[in-house]
Design a protein around this motif. Sequence first.
Motif, PDB file in Angstrom:
ATOM      1  N   VAL A  24       0.849  -1.183   0.000  1.00 61.40           N
ATOM      2  CA  VAL A  24       0.000   0.000   0.000  1.00 61.40           C
ATOM      3  C   VAL A  24       0.890   1.239   0.000  1.00 61.40           C
ATOM      4  N   LYS A  25       0.434   2.295  -0.654  1.00 61.58           N
ATOM      5  CA  LYS A  25       1.207   3.533  -0.680  1.00 61.58           C
ATOM      6  C   LYS A  25       1.420   4.040   0.740  1.00 61.58           C
ATOM      7  N   ASP A  27       2.163   6.551   3.999  1.00 58.14           N
ATOM      8  CA  ASP A  27       1.767   7.884   4.444  1.00 58.14           C
ATOM      9  C   ASP A  27       2.966   8.588   5.063  1.00 58.14           C
ATOM     10  N   TYR A 216      -5.416   4.751  12.742  1.00 56.21           N
ATOM     11  CA  TYR A 216      -5.430   3.724  11.706  1.00 56.21           C
ATOM     12  C   TYR A 216      -6.062   2.456  12.286  1.00 56.21           C
ATOM     13  N   TYR A 218      -6.106  -1.270  12.232  1.00 60.37           N
ATOM     14  CA  TYR A 218      -5.219  -2.292  11.684  1.00 60.37           C
ATOM     15  C   TYR A 218      -5.551  -3.596  12.386  1.00 60.37           C
ATOM     16  N   ARG A 246      -7.862   7.154   9.247  1.00 62.33           N
ATOM     17  CA  ARG A 246      -7.245   6.786   7.971  1.00 62.33           C
ATOM     18  C   ARG A 246      -7.487   5.303   7.699  1.00 62.33           C
ATOM     19  N   ARG A 248      -6.702   2.276   5.464  1.00 63.42           N
ATOM     20  CA  ARG A 248      -5.725   1.767   4.498  1.00 63.42           C
ATOM     21  C   ARG A 248      -5.940   0.270   4.335  1.00 63.42           C
ATOM     22  N   ASN A 249      -5.576  -0.244   3.184  1.00 66.59           N
ATOM     23  CA  ASN A 249      -5.807  -1.655   2.894  1.00 66.59           C
ATOM     24  C   ASN A 249      -4.644  -2.495   3.421  1.00 66.59           C
ATOM     25  N   TRP A 250      -4.854  -3.105   4.571  1.00 66.61           N
ATOM     26  CA  TRP A 250      -3.812  -3.944   5.163  1.00 66.61           C
ATOM     27  C   TRP A 250      -3.845  -5.364   4.599  1.00 66.61           C
TER      28      TRP A 250
END
Length: 258
Positions: A24-25, A27, A216, A218, A246, A248-250
């Motif tokens: 994943v990009k 941060d 996040y 997670y 945020r 994000r795709n973990w």
Amino acid sequence: MKLKAFFTLLCSLVILQVSAQQQVKPDMVKTNKGQLKIQPITHGTLVLSWNGKTIYVDPYGGAELYKGIAKPDLILITDIHPDHLDTKTLDGLDLKGAKMVVPQAVADQLPEKYKGQAEVIGNGQSTNQLGIPIAAIPMYNLPEAEDSKHVKGRGNGYVLNIGGKNIYISGDTEDIPEMRALKNIDVAFVSMNLPYTMDINQAASGVLEFKPKVIYPYHYRGTDGLADVESFKKMVNEKDANIEVRLRNWYPTEAKKK
């Protein structure tokens, strides 16, 4: 021979490209000494890069997931379960010169070759590594019971002060009093997967209590698939729009189960 070397190089570049596409990009968070780079990896695993140093948290999932990422200077391990203490992944990484910060239960299960690299701290204790103060925070299940999946005192959550920013890594925990009492947290990583930690309602309640600037979700894969982190975000922001959630795709290689 030159042709063989060329194809070997080509294969290596393809592997690196595929690994990079799976990541994943990252941060960036501004600190008082440059940018802190946050790289999600998978499940409860992340990499923090700051001031020329690289920190792996609970490295898990196979060494190929870390292709293209600098080797670790420091490794934080929270618990003995194999999605946190993953010796196969550790064995595939370049750990020369790396320090490990671990609870005693993890130190007891580390392969002998790593024991000399381990700094053991327990709940309420602290250490300083790479010029970064690190405090061990309890992580456990509620209600407390001797047969729970995570008993109090065995594992560590961590709070790191990186360039003036307080970073909280929850480990496998529910919304325990010690988490709810945290203050001045800039970035938090909070688990939410049943039946191992807590549901999104507990997680939202805990986050609304200690009010990190950035949160996040997670470690959100449970026995019934992935937790509904979008609903978690809605719960938090309906009551406090100032907390930046945020998502994000973990789990980039996994399809979300509804």
